[in-house]
Design an enzyme around this catalytic site. Structure first.
Site, mmCIF file in Angstrom:
data_model
loop_
_atom_site.group_PDB
_atom_site.id
_atom_site.type_symbol
_atom_site.label_atom_id
_atom_site.label_comp_id
_atom_site.label_asym_id
_atom_site.label_seq_id
_atom_site.Cartn_x
_atom_site.Cartn_y
_atom_site.Cartn_z
ATOM 1 N N TYR A 83 35.125 42.551 49.611
ATOM 2 C CA TYR A 83 36.052 41.426 49.706
ATOM 3 C C TYR A 83 36.968 41.547 50.922
ATOM 4 C CZ TYR A 83 38.951 37.701 47.629
ATOM 5 O OH TYR A 83 39.615 36.530 47.358
ATOM 6 N N SER B 259 31.479 46.564 45.444
ATOM 7 C CA SER B 259 32.537 45.626 45.057
ATOM 8 C C SER B 259 32.035 44.188 45.192
ATOM 9 C CB SER B 259 33.797 45.887 45.882
ATOM 10 O OG SER B 259 34.907 45.181 45.337
ATOM 11 N N GLN B 260 32.646 43.350 46.030
ATOM 12 C CA GLN B 260 32.098 42.012 46.231
ATOM 13 C C GLN B 260 30.636 42.102 46.669
ATOM 14 O OE1 GLN B 260 33.768 38.238 48.508
ATOM 15 N NE2 GLN B 260 32.880 39.660 49.973
ATOM 16 N N ASP C 145 38.727 52.181 37.106
ATOM 17 C CA ASP C 145 38.695 51.089 38.078
ATOM 18 C C ASP C 145 39.409 49.863 37.510
ATOM 19 O OD1 ASP C 145 38.129 49.131 39.943
ATOM 20 O OD2 ASP C 145 35.987 49.557 40.049
ATOM 21 N N HIS D 152 38.665 52.267 42.089
ATOM 22 C CA HIS D 152 37.687 51.369 42.697
ATOM 23 C C HIS D 152 36.903 52.015 43.840
ATOM 24 C CE1 HIS D 152 35.768 47.569 43.151
ATOM 25 N NE2 HIS D 152 36.236 47.332 44.356
#
Length: 321
Positions: A92, A186-187, A272, A302
């Protein structure tokens, strides 16, 4: 941060309550058909990077709406035959960055295609792909851009770009389409899940601490951005929760995972707060292919497994691509 989500035993059994739209498959079939009405037009321009062990190509291809999307394709310098290709998606706010920051997969003897992320790349990494489509009022970030209509939602464009990125990576003569893997963190992990559900013939998918999964739980469990952007939007736009959640259901990694047809390696971290482990397990447990596993990092946030997870992927991927 101590453990805050479900115990690990319950995580392994957890299933999302996210409701799948009845026209989910029709929505995505129509979206991709419209994208393919534009010529892919993948262009590969050799870049002088000063690196001697790899060749790097500056890539441009037509994504959603025919909009130009950038990427890097990195190959080992000496290539005698088409190589397995790893297609990577970015976290992100980030962009494709500079070529010398993407050397791991080419160093393993594979082709590596990293897709730039439209409209992002100004928080870190640096990007070069604008998003020419506007939206209704949105909370700062990307999560609520067009969020009251699936047709205009930001991630409709981004997921479509990602499918087209796989097509662009496969278009180069030195990549082997039959040995294509999708990865991301992640993203990027959420996008890899989406690609795994929308591209039927991938060889492998490896999402790490994936975002964009189990929106009903994520938006009420964590107060960290980016999920919190949705709550902040609804705090102002009262009474629109149902419509927003309906839009998000078309992009929920849980429903896309249910269509995953490739072997998969997931990872999650039990501390996370950005992408809570229950949301990751929701997608993992929904993943349709039987050949799947998940690495669990019990005292990490994360950052997840970081380089340790890269080592796991380096050991896992050769069985597939």
């Amino acid at each position: 941060m101590a453990l805050f989500d479900l115990p690990l035993g319950e995580l392994r059994e957890y299933r999302s309550t996210s409701a799948e739209p009845e026209d989910f498959d029709a929505f995505w079939a129509k979206t991709l058909q419209e994208a393919r009405e534009h010529e892919l037009g993948a262009r590969f321009e050799l870049v002088d990077t000063g690196l001697t062990t790899v060749k790097v190509y500056d890539v441009t291809f037509a994504g959603f709406g025919g909009h130009p999307v950038k990427g890097w394709l990195t190959l080992p310098t000496e290539v005698a035959a088409p190589l397995p290709v790893v297609v990577e998606f970015i976290g992100y706010g980030g962009g494709r960055g500079l070529p010398h920051t993407h050397l791991l997969w080419a160093s393993s003897g594979r082709a590596h295609f990293v897709m730039d992320t439209r409209g992002q790349g100004s928080a870190w990494g640096g990007g070069g792909t604008p998003d020419p489509v506007g939206s209704a009022p949105a909370f700062p970030g990307f999560m609520t851009r067009g969020v009251e209509d699936p047709e205009g939602y930001y991630y409709r464009r981004l997921y479509t770009d990602a499918v087209r990125a796989v097509e662009a990576a496969r278009a180069h003569p030195l990549t082997d389409p039959a040995r294509t893997a999708a990865i991301g963190t992640s993203q990027g992990g959420g996008i890899a899940i989406a690609v795994g559900g929308l591209v039927p013939d991938l060889a492998a998918v490896a999402p790490d601490v994936p975002f964009l999964c189990d929106f009903p739980r994520a938006t009420t469990l964590t107060d960290r951005d980016p999920y919190r952007e949705i709550g902040k939007y609804l705090r102002t736009h009262r009474g629109r929760t149902g419509q927003v959640m309906r839009t998000l259901s078309y992009f929920d990694g849980v429903h896309l995972a249910a269509r995953g047809r490739a072997p998969a390696l997931f990872s999650t971290a039990l501390e996370d707060e950005t992408c809570p482990p229950s949301t990751v397990f929701a997608a993992f447990n929904a993943w349709a292919h039987d050949d799947k596993r998940i690495e669990v990092y019990d005292f990490n946030d994360h950052e997840g497994g970081g380089p340790h997870q890269e080592a796991v992927k380096l050991g896992w991927l050769p069985s597939y691509a």
